[in-house]
Write an enzyme that holds these catalytic residues in place. Sequence first.
Site, PDB file in Angstrom:
ATOM      1  N   ASP A 228       0.886  -1.158   0.000  1.00 33.07           N
ATOM      2  CA  ASP A 228       0.000   0.000   0.000  1.00 33.07           C
ATOM      3  C   ASP A 228       0.930   1.215   0.000  1.00 33.07           C
ATOM      4  O   ASP A 228       1.521   1.570   1.015  1.00 33.07           O
ATOM      5  CB  ASP A 228      -0.894  -0.019   1.244  1.00 33.07           C
ATOM      6  CG  ASP A 228      -1.868   1.153   1.262  1.00 33.07           C
ATOM      7  OD1 ASP A 228      -1.582   2.167   0.587  1.00 33.07           O
ATOM      8  OD2 ASP A 228      -2.890   1.067   1.959  1.00 33.07           O
ATOM      9  N   LYS A 271      -3.314  11.176  -1.252  1.00 29.21           N
ATOM     10  CA  LYS A 271      -2.412  11.529  -0.147  1.00 29.21           C
ATOM     11  C   LYS A 271      -1.082  12.013  -0.730  1.00 29.21           C
ATOM     12  O   LYS A 271      -0.972  13.113  -1.225  1.00 29.21           O
ATOM     13  CB  LYS A 271      -2.183  10.322   0.771  1.00 29.21           C
ATOM     14  CG  LYS A 271      -3.345  10.044   1.727  1.00 29.21           C
ATOM     15  CD  LYS A 271      -4.464   9.323   1.081  1.00 29.21           C
ATOM     16  CE  LYS A 271      -5.459   8.731   2.062  1.00 29.21           C
ATOM     17  NZ  LYS A 271      -6.580   8.093   1.364  1.00 29.21           N
ATOM     18  N   ARG A 395      -9.914   7.326  15.429  1.00 29.99           N
ATOM     19  CA  ARG A 395      -9.198   6.135  14.957  1.00 29.99           C
ATOM     20  C   ARG A 395      -9.100   5.182  16.142  1.00 29.99           C
ATOM     21  O   ARG A 395      -8.052   5.002  16.740  1.00 29.99           O
ATOM     22  CB  ARG A 395      -7.807   6.470  14.423  1.00 29.99           C
ATOM     23  CG  ARG A 395      -7.782   7.365  13.203  1.00 29.99           C
ATOM     24  CD  ARG A 395      -7.943   6.691  11.857  1.00 29.99           C
ATOM     25  NE  ARG A 395      -9.269   6.283  11.492  1.00 29.99           N
ATOM     26  CZ  ARG A 395      -9.652   6.079  10.215  1.00 29.99           C
ATOM     27  NH1 ARG A 395      -8.812   6.292   9.222  1.00 29.99           N
ATOM     28  NH2 ARG A 395     -10.849   5.661   9.940  1.00 29.99           N
ATOM     29  N   PHE A 462     -17.682   3.973  10.844  1.00 26.89           N
ATOM     30  CA  PHE A 462     -17.219   5.255  11.380  1.00 26.89           C
ATOM     31  C   PHE A 462     -17.592   6.431  10.496  1.00 26.89           C
ATOM     32  O   PHE A 462     -17.735   7.555  10.963  1.00 26.89           O
ATOM     33  CB  PHE A 462     -15.698   5.228  11.601  1.00 26.89           C
ATOM     34  CG  PHE A 462     -14.913   4.965  10.342  1.00 26.89           C
ATOM     35  CD1 PHE A 462     -14.711   3.673   9.896  1.00 26.89           C
ATOM     36  CD2 PHE A 462     -14.381   6.009   9.604  1.00 26.89           C
ATOM     37  CE1 PHE A 462     -14.012   3.420   8.721  1.00 26.89           C
ATOM     38  CE2 PHE A 462     -13.673   5.772   8.436  1.00 26.89           C
ATOM     39  CZ  PHE A 462     -13.493   4.475   7.994  1.00 26.89           C
TER      40      PHE A 462
HETATM   41  O1  PLI Z   1      -9.482   6.942   0.381  1.00 27.77           O
HETATM   42  P1  PLI Z   1      -9.011   6.092  -0.751  1.00 27.77           P
HETATM   43  O2  PLI Z   1     -10.034   5.173  -1.274  1.00 27.77           O
HETATM   44  O3  PLI Z   1      -8.368   6.903  -1.847  1.00 27.77           O
HETATM   45  O4  PLI Z   1      -7.792   5.181  -0.189  1.00 27.77           O
HETATM   46  C1  PLI Z   1      -7.967   4.202   0.773  1.00 27.77           C
HETATM   47  C2  PLI Z   1      -6.741   4.093   1.641  1.00 27.77           C
HETATM   48  C3  PLI Z   1      -5.900   3.046   1.475  1.00 27.77           C
HETATM   49  N1  PLI Z   1      -4.791   2.898   2.266  1.00 27.77           N
HETATM   50  C4  PLI Z   1      -4.489   3.781   3.225  1.00 27.77           C
HETATM   51  C5  PLI Z   1      -3.279   3.546   4.052  1.00 27.77           C
HETATM   52  C6  PLI Z   1      -5.296   4.882   3.434  1.00 27.77           C
HETATM   53  O5  PLI Z   1      -4.952   5.745   4.384  1.00 27.77           O
HETATM   54  C7  PLI Z   1      -6.475   5.067   2.649  1.00 27.77           C
HETATM   55  C8  PLI Z   1      -7.382   6.115   2.876  1.00 27.77           C
HETATM   56  N2  PLI Z   1      -7.255   6.877   3.950  1.00 27.77           N
HETATM   57  C9  PLI Z   1      -8.057   7.851   4.346  1.00 27.77           C
HETATM   58  C10 PLI Z   1      -9.285   8.270   3.626  1.00 27.77           C
HETATM   59  C11 PLI Z   1      -7.670   8.549   5.556  1.00 27.77           C
HETATM   60  O6  PLI Z   1      -8.342   9.526   5.946  1.00 27.77           O
HETATM   61  O7  PLI Z   1      -6.660   8.157   6.157  1.00 27.77           O
END
Ligand code: PLI
Length: 470
Positions: A228, A271, A395, A462
């Site tokens: 990931d 991200k 979280r 959540f």
């Molecule tokens: O929010 P997406 O569908 O683009 O991605 C999912 C996702 C996958 N892996 C990891 C490590 C994440 O942190 C993640 C999404 N995280 C969000 C939305 C967050 O707020 O951390």
Amino acid sequence: MSQPTSQTMGQQFGRRSWAEPWKIKMVEPLTVTTRAEREKCLAEAGYNTFLLHSDDVYIDLLTDSGTSAMSDRQWAGMMLGDEAYAGSRNFYNLEAAIQETYGYQHILPTHQGRGAEHLISRTVIKPGQLVPGNMYFTTTRLHQELAGGVFHDVIIDEAHDPTSLHPFKGNIDLDKLQALIDAHGAAQIAYVSVAGTVNMAGGQPVSMANIKALRALCDRHGIKVYLDATRMMENCWFIQQREEGHADRSVAQILREFCSYTDAAWMSAKKDNLVNIGGWLAVNDWALFEELRNLVVVYEGLHTYGGLAGRDMEAMAIGIRESVRDDHLRSRIGQVLYLGELLTDWRIPIVQPIGGHAIFLDARAFYPHLQQTDFPAQTLAAELYLDSGIRAMERGIASAGRDPRTGDHYYPKLELARLTIPRRVYTQAHMDVIAESVKAVWDGRESVRGLKMVYEPKYLRFFQARFERL
Ligand code: PLI
């Protein structure tokens, strides 16, 4: 190996401070509300910060996902969108950026990270197979479970202890993994699911030594390693700062090496890649790629757009090249560190060492008088919003959801409220305001009562659950 501080970072430059490697060209006004207004907004939102209107939020630390500020180059790239249904030039630019930056061979765009997780999970997991991983992530584990997989946490024990100062709390415990292989056989393991800067552990990195050793172990058993890559740039900055032998290497070099120990990757480009929407899947195996490429047209869109506009892919291609730069990462993580050090100086309990994308407040230490089923982290996020209009995210037990085998809650050891810092969005003055609000909530902690869940959706509860005060 040591945790860098803003002081040591400054010392690298002859006692001079770092600053953001950009200046601001456009601003977006913020809304300030009264406490009475916030009481009303929060009650209407069922004490769930996901259900607040962003117009009622002052500083938005809900997530670093899709909330980055794009550069003028990225916005200019948006104007170069080739919105052809098939074969858009922006896809080829994106493909080249991923191949050159991460080193994988075959690329598929997806609408966001969970689109990629869905495709890879349903392609490679056989029902009943185990998926070991370095702590769960909400959407990742759900897609693994929906595909029939059973997640097993094989992160090192230190990751579950918010006070442990281990510099690589994202590491896989190879003994735990070996024990799983011994107990079930390698054929029962779908793949090992490795995430960079482990989100639920507090943004904690994986070391190069660990991924190398994992590769060797998996090679001995013929098991694949899938990454990931959502926050891998940030992971590689920590390797450069903390792991022996990497101080003189660029993040770009470290990233290429890290990815070379893995067979495939999925990405939430929202991200690290500095865009507001997008994701991708990258694999080296041609046969697997063919399967995924076929499936992407069912769920996402043609394999040269995967649910994205051409302009989104162009912004992502440019964002990838910006996000791997050392000066970007120094200021991005430096800002998180600045906030974390203020809180640490005031003895406010946060996950240590300070992670890459967020500060994680230890809700158990804030509210030792609450049971985990009183939702301490959800309560803490609510209290912070009430104090100042700052929006954080739970979280803890609400995010962890329920075990599909027993129907009971998962009870994570970590019960955290996350202050997630969007990339290139807020200033150091905002960090001061955030720290002061957290301090006010800390000072008022003893009189706080918890919450009860009054509405619980089946999947990823959540996001949409509703609560009432106890
Ligand atoms: O929010 P997406 O569908 O683009 O991605 C999912 C996702 C996958 N892996 C990891 C490590 C994440 O942190 C993640 C999404 N995280 C969000 C939305 C967050 O707020 O951390």
